[in-house]
Design an enzyme around this catalytic site. Structure first.
Site, PDB file in Angstrom:
ATOM      1  N   MET A  82      24.131  30.753  68.691  1.00  0.00           N
ATOM      2  CA  MET A  82      25.432  31.176  68.188  1.00  0.00           C
ATOM      3  C   MET A  82      26.416  30.027  68.293  1.00  0.00           C
ATOM      4  O   MET A  82      26.313  29.193  69.169  1.00  0.00           O
ATOM      5  CB  MET A  82      25.973  32.316  69.058  1.00  0.00           C
ATOM      6  CG  MET A  82      25.203  33.595  68.931  1.00  0.00           C
ATOM      7  SD  MET A  82      25.855  34.875  70.042  1.00  0.00           S
ATOM      8  CE  MET A  82      27.116  34.019  70.927  1.00  0.00           C
ATOM      9  N   ASP A  83      27.364  30.024  67.405  1.00  0.00           N
ATOM     10  CA  ASP A  83      28.471  29.070  67.500  1.00  0.00           C
ATOM     11  C   ASP A  83      28.085  27.625  67.247  1.00  0.00           C
ATOM     12  O   ASP A  83      28.829  26.720  67.585  1.00  0.00           O
ATOM     13  CB  ASP A  83      29.113  29.123  68.910  1.00  0.00           C
ATOM     14  CG  ASP A  83      30.150  30.217  69.003  1.00  0.00           C
ATOM     15  OD1 ASP A  83      30.684  30.609  67.954  1.00  0.00           O
ATOM     16  OD2 ASP A  83      30.412  30.676  70.119  1.00  0.00           O
ATOM     17  N   CYS A  84      26.896  27.400  66.715  1.00  0.00           N
ATOM     18  CA  CYS A  84      26.484  26.002  66.535  1.00  0.00           C
ATOM     19  C   CYS A  84      26.948  25.449  65.202  1.00  0.00           C
ATOM     20  O   CYS A  84      26.687  24.298  64.880  1.00  0.00           O
ATOM     21  CB  CYS A  84      24.974  25.848  66.705  1.00  0.00           C
ATOM     22  SG  CYS A  84      24.022  26.483  65.315  1.00  0.00           S
ATOM     23  N   GLY A  85      27.611  26.270  64.414  1.00  0.00           N
ATOM     24  CA  GLY A  85      28.151  25.750  63.152  1.00  0.00           C
ATOM     25  C   GLY A  85      27.274  26.029  61.942  1.00  0.00           C
ATOM     26  O   GLY A  85      27.391  25.357  60.919  1.00  0.00           O
TER      27      GLY A  85
ATOM     28  N   SER B 274      27.191  28.611  59.802  1.00  0.00           N
ATOM     29  CA  SER B 274      27.875  29.100  58.602  1.00  0.00           C
ATOM     30  C   SER B 274      28.698  27.994  57.960  1.00  0.00           C
ATOM     31  O   SER B 274      28.794  27.911  56.738  1.00  0.00           O
ATOM     32  CB  SER B 274      28.768  30.297  58.952  1.00  0.00           C
ATOM     33  OG  SER B 274      27.969  31.370  59.421  1.00  0.00           O
TER      34      SER B 274
ATOM     35  N   GLU C 150      22.809  34.249  58.056  1.00  0.00           N
ATOM     36  CA  GLU C 150      22.295  35.314  58.932  1.00  0.00           C
ATOM     37  C   GLU C 150      20.829  35.614  58.611  1.00  0.00           C
ATOM     38  O   GLU C 150      20.393  36.769  58.614  1.00  0.00           O
ATOM     39  CB  GLU C 150      23.136  36.593  58.811  1.00  0.00           C
ATOM     40  CG  GLU C 150      24.646  36.397  58.947  1.00  0.00           C
ATOM     41  CD  GLU C 150      25.092  35.911  60.323  1.00  0.00           C
ATOM     42  OE1 GLU C 150      24.231  35.746  61.217  1.00  0.00           O
ATOM     43  OE2 GLU C 150      26.301  35.680  60.495  1.00  0.00           O
ATOM     44  N   ALA C 151      20.088  34.567  58.356  1.00  0.00           N
ATOM     45  CA  ALA C 151      18.708  34.723  57.897  1.00  0.00           C
ATOM     46  C   ALA C 151      17.788  35.293  58.968  1.00  0.00           C
ATOM     47  O   ALA C 151      16.674  35.730  58.668  1.00  0.00           O
ATOM     48  CB  ALA C 151      18.159  33.381  57.409  1.00  0.00           C
TER      49      ALA C 151
END
Ligand code: ZN
Length: 239
Positions: free
Chosen positions: A33-36, A38, A109-110
């Site tokens: 999460m939050d790794c960029g 998107s 969100e794959a």
């Protein structure tokens, strides 16, 4: 008198690649999460569309709660919301049938894709020469691969770990997503909607406290240590 056969004027069929001038690719970018992810998804879309290519953006349960790909740095673009029953091939063919070009897909969100949907993406790549760029979480809060992630690992032409921008409270790269309920880390429960995302309904929690997720290094995940400032920056509260 013998006749010399005419020289062939073209390379034999075995070397003929003209029917497939540009092989397409299935590329998977993954991380915690939050790794960029998107943000990277939107950057890839930007780069592709600047070359005059037409893309279709797909997502599931985006954190904004509306069909779009949004990133924490404020970028966003409209997207088509998938559900577990969506046949991605039909989705693309419907676009073509209405006169829209689809040269590539961006799938955010794959991790939530079904194995079948990943296979449909691979078919679009191989049979229809649509490039697919998929972005998703690597593991759930139990450190197990999400089903969509696992199938992408198995089928993608190229798998890349997103450069980790998120650190554990100790300063080491954060790799694992811990689920925190009532201030304590939990290791059991439904995989559900870890996401990056969100209007997620958590499964019955032991308390009324909100479920949140915190990225930890492997050592602190294993020890279950959330650090001195469990509500510090870089952590995500699911609402
Ligand atoms: Zn740590």
């Amino acid at each position: 008198m013998t006749r010399t056969p005419p020289l062939p004027d073209a390379v034999p069929a075995s070397g003929d690649r003209r029917r497939h001038p540009a092989p397409a690719h299935l590329v998977f970018f993954h991380g915690p999460m939050d790794c960029g992810k998107s943000t990277l998804a939107l950057q890839v879309d930007h780069n592709q569309s600047r070359q005059g290519r037409y893309g279709l953006l797909l997502t599931q349960g985006d954190r904004s709660g509306t069909p779009q790909i949004s990133s924490r740095v404020g970028l966003q673009r409209a997207a088509v919301e998938l559900d577990p029953g969506t046949d991605v091939r039909l989705l693309v063919r419907d676009r073509w049938a209405t006169g829209h070009r689809v040269d590539y897909l961006i799938v955010d969100e794959a991790q939530f894709l079904s194995g079948e949907q990943v296979e449909q993406l691979a078919e679009l790549v191989d049979e229809s020469h649509v490039d697919v760029y998929a972005f998703g979480l690597t593991t759930d809060f139990r450190t197990r691969l999400f089903p969509g992630t696992q199938r992408l690992f198995e089928l993608a032409d190229d798998v890349q770990r997103v450069q980790v921008e998120v650190l554990c409270w100790c300063g080491l790269p954060g790799l694992l997503n811990a689920r925190v309920v009532g201030g304590a880390m939990v290791r059991e429960g439904a995989t559900v909607v870890v996401a990056d995302t969100a209007p997620a309904v958590a499964e019955p929690a032991p308390t009324e406290d909100a479920v949140r997720y915190q990225v930890l290094c492997r050592r602190h995940y294993t020890r279950g240590q959330l650090g001195p400032m469990p509500t510090g920056p870089g952590q995500l509260a699911l609402r």
